[in-house]
Write an enzyme that holds these catalytic residues in place. Structure first.
Site, PDB file in Angstrom:
ATOM      1  N   GLY A   5       0.904  -0.434  12.919  1.00  0.00           N
ATOM      2  CA  GLY A   5       0.892   0.753  12.302  1.00  0.00           C
ATOM      3  C   GLY A   5       2.570   0.772  11.412  1.00  0.00           C
ATOM      4  O   GLY A   5       2.769  -0.278  10.434  1.00  0.00           O
ATOM      5  N   ARG A   6       3.364   1.351  11.975  1.00  0.00           N
ATOM      6  CA  ARG A   6       4.680   1.312  11.540  1.00  0.00           C
ATOM      7  C   ARG A   6       5.550   1.555  12.892  1.00  0.00           C
ATOM      8  O   ARG A   6       5.379   2.225  13.847  1.00  0.00           O
ATOM      9  CB  ARG A   6       4.949   2.416  10.519  1.00  0.00           C
ATOM     10  CG  ARG A   6       4.500   2.418   9.174  1.00  0.00           C
ATOM     11  CD  ARG A   6       5.214   1.005   8.490  1.00  0.00           C
ATOM     12  NE  ARG A   6       4.856   1.035   6.975  1.00  0.00           N
ATOM     13  CZ  ARG A   6       3.855   0.312   6.671  1.00  0.00           C
ATOM     14  NH1 ARG A   6       3.487  -0.545   7.604  1.00  0.00           N
ATOM     15  NH2 ARG A   6       3.583   0.182   5.281  1.00  0.00           N
TER      16      ARG A   6
ATOM     17  N   ASP B 139       3.756  -5.953  15.438  1.00  0.00           N
ATOM     18  CA  ASP B 139       4.302  -6.721  14.246  1.00  0.00           C
ATOM     19  C   ASP B 139       5.329  -5.911  13.378  1.00  0.00           C
ATOM     20  O   ASP B 139       5.527  -6.361  12.554  1.00  0.00           O
ATOM     21  CB  ASP B 139       3.032  -6.893  13.506  1.00  0.00           C
ATOM     22  CG  ASP B 139       3.228  -7.566  12.230  1.00  0.00           C
ATOM     23  OD1 ASP B 139       3.640  -8.945  12.245  1.00  0.00           O
ATOM     24  OD2 ASP B 139       2.975  -7.151  11.193  1.00  0.00           O
TER      25      ASP B 139
ATOM     26  N   THR C 124       0.696  -1.246   0.114  1.00  0.00           N
ATOM     27  CA  THR C 124       0.103  -0.044   0.040  1.00  0.00           C
ATOM     28  C   THR C 124       0.984   1.146   0.154  1.00  0.00           C
ATOM     29  O   THR C 124       0.737   2.386  -0.749  1.00  0.00           O
ATOM     30  CB  THR C 124      -1.176  -0.007   1.152  1.00  0.00           C
ATOM     31  OG1 THR C 124      -1.872  -1.206   1.009  1.00  0.00           O
ATOM     32  CG2 THR C 124      -1.779   1.217   1.301  1.00  0.00           C
TER      33      THR C 124
ATOM     34  N   HIS D  84       6.552  -8.889  11.384  1.00  0.00           N
ATOM     35  CA  HIS D  84       5.846  -8.045  10.084  1.00  0.00           C
ATOM     36  C   HIS D  84       4.897  -9.190   9.254  1.00  0.00           C
ATOM     37  O   HIS D  84       5.073  -9.282   8.077  1.00  0.00           O
ATOM     38  CB  HIS D  84       6.985  -7.426   9.380  1.00  0.00           C
ATOM     39  CG  HIS D  84       6.271  -6.292   8.695  1.00  0.00           C
ATOM     40  ND1 HIS D  84       6.985  -5.057   8.534  1.00  0.00           N
ATOM     41  CD2 HIS D  84       5.288  -6.141   7.911  1.00  0.00           C
ATOM     42  CE1 HIS D  84       6.137  -4.087   7.804  1.00  0.00           C
ATOM     43  NE2 HIS D  84       5.164  -4.568   7.639  1.00  0.00           N
ATOM     44  N   ILE D  85       3.883  -9.623   9.858  1.00  0.00           N
ATOM     45  CA  ILE D  85       2.964 -10.707   9.166  1.00  0.00           C
ATOM     46  C   ILE D  85       1.451 -10.436   8.845  1.00  0.00           C
ATOM     47  O   ILE D  85       0.889 -11.097   8.352  1.00  0.00           O
ATOM     48  CB  ILE D  85       3.258 -12.163   9.816  1.00  0.00           C
ATOM     49  CG1 ILE D  85       2.917 -12.305  11.013  1.00  0.00           C
ATOM     50  CG2 ILE D  85       4.668 -12.648   9.607  1.00  0.00           C
ATOM     51  CD1 ILE D  85       2.694 -13.551  11.564  1.00  0.00           C
ATOM     52  N   ALA D  86       1.269  -9.225   9.705  1.00  0.00           N
ATOM     53  CA  ALA D  86      -0.107  -8.947   9.602  1.00  0.00           C
ATOM     54  C   ALA D  86      -0.743  -8.676   8.458  1.00  0.00           C
ATOM     55  O   ALA D  86      -1.755  -9.060   8.208  1.00  0.00           O
ATOM     56  CB  ALA D  86      -0.336  -7.809  10.647  1.00  0.00           C
TER      57      ALA D  86
ATOM     58  N   GLU E 255      13.936  -3.322  10.343  1.00  0.00           N
ATOM     59  CA  GLU E 255      13.534  -4.705   9.703  1.00  0.00           C
ATOM     60  C   GLU E 255      14.331  -5.180   8.917  1.00  0.00           C
ATOM     61  O   GLU E 255      14.661  -4.625   8.093  1.00  0.00           O
ATOM     62  CB  GLU E 255      12.054  -4.650   9.564  1.00  0.00           C
ATOM     63  CG  GLU E 255      11.012  -4.267  10.591  1.00  0.00           C
ATOM     64  CD  GLU E 255       9.375  -4.053   9.968  1.00  0.00           C
ATOM     65  OE1 GLU E 255       8.629  -3.991  10.777  1.00  0.00           O
ATOM     66  OE2 GLU E 255       9.533  -4.187   8.713  1.00  0.00           O
TER      67      GLU E 255
END
Length: 311
Positions: A233-234, A258, A73, A285-287, A263
């Site tokens: 979010g971030r 997440d 996104t 970071h899998i959401a 990263e």
């Protein structure tokens, strides 16, 4: 068309972009470092990227480039303004992960309220087998029903989380990080009031100058006892060092995330401290990447190429 996909492994082993082969020469790479990028895309007409940066110095050396497709996104990895100057469209995949991120958020909340990791470990480590009692009521097991759930960023994902939380009986309020999104069906609170009043807080905001470091040591001090703070979010929105320090100090806080500021996770990250693990719940970071969401993302990315070629 020469089509290059720079980091297809970020979308999982099942990501199938084979349809792009019908539009010309399609080459994909599992991952690409920035230093490897130019050699791989120097003759490309179309580039697909998830996390590989396409900045002005790189783009200026690509005379054949006609389209950039971000398989995500956010488009912050691309110098969009320079691409616009060059009349190179930048397409993304908006909204594909709304359901999966919302589900992941609820998973975090349910696990921390029930202390499921603790009870799972209690059983699997053989402690229940040694017990004289049929049950083990040690910690956690809080109901969502009646709790105050504060949402930071009530976009599509935040709204979906609000709906799920409400279905469990939570009392939802929110704060707008831009200050503009205030005409919603839930009470709007100033950030400090939301932090001070909420039992559960989930972050669904983008990372920008207004949200960078938004939740710092001073803001963490406002949280209620046993507050569950969730960041999907971030990473840069939350001061991770401050969270770790607060947990080490014995503060009654649970933190789930997440996303991290850097990263993959640094090997010396403060969240790896063994003394705070019982109040942390982390995922890599899998959401965004649940099964249906990934399929949607891949198809939206392919469609972005198809629509461009039809124009």
């Amino acid at each position: 068309m020469n089509i290059v996909n720079l980091d297809v492994s970020t979308l999982g082993a099942d990501a199938d972009f084979s349809e792009l082969e019908s539009f010309g020469s399609y080459v994909s790479y599992p991952l690409t470092s920035y230093d490897e990028t130019y050699e791989r895309v120097k003759d490309a007409d179309i580039i697909l990227t998830n996390k590989v940066a396409l900045d002005k110095p790189l783009l200026s050396k690509l005379p054949n480039l006609k389209l950039i497709v971000v398989t995500a996104t956010g488009t912050n990895i691309v110098d969009v303004e320079y691409a616009k100057e060059r009349n190179i469209p930048v397409r993304n995949a908006a909204g594909y992960s709304t359901l999966s991120v919302a589900q992941h958020t609820l998973t975090f909340a349910l696990n921390l309220l029930s202390q499921m990791p603790y009870y799972d470990g209690y059983v699997k480590q053989g402690q229940w087998a040694k017990s004289a009692c049929f049950t083990h009521l040690a910690q956690g097991r809080r109901d969502i029903d009646g709790l105050a759930w504060g949402i930071i960023g009530l976009g599509a994902i935040g709204q979906r989380v609000a709906m799920l939380a409400t279905s469990f009986g939570a009392r939802v309020s929110y704060t707008s990080t831009s200050g503009k999104n205030t005409a919603q069906a839930y009470p709007h609170l100033a950030l400090d009031d939301l932090l001070a009043q909420s039992d559960i807080i989930s972050i669904h905001a983008p990372l920008n100058p207004a949200t960078k470091g938004l939740i710092n040591a001073q803001k963490l001090a406002l949280l209620k006892k046993d507050c569950v703070l969730i960041n999907v979010g971030r990473g840069g929105i939350v001061d991770e060092q401050a969270v770790a320090a607060r947990l080490k100090s014995g503060a009654q806080l649970y933190y789930a995330c997440d996303v991290l500021d850097t990263e993959p996770m640094r090997s010396d990250h403060p969240f790896l401290d063994s003394s705070i693990q019982d109040r942390l719940l982390l995922s890599p970071h899998i959401a965004y990447a649940y099964q249906n969401s990934l399929k949607t993302l891949v198809q939206m990315s392919i469609d972005n190429v198809k629509e461009f070629l039809k124009a």
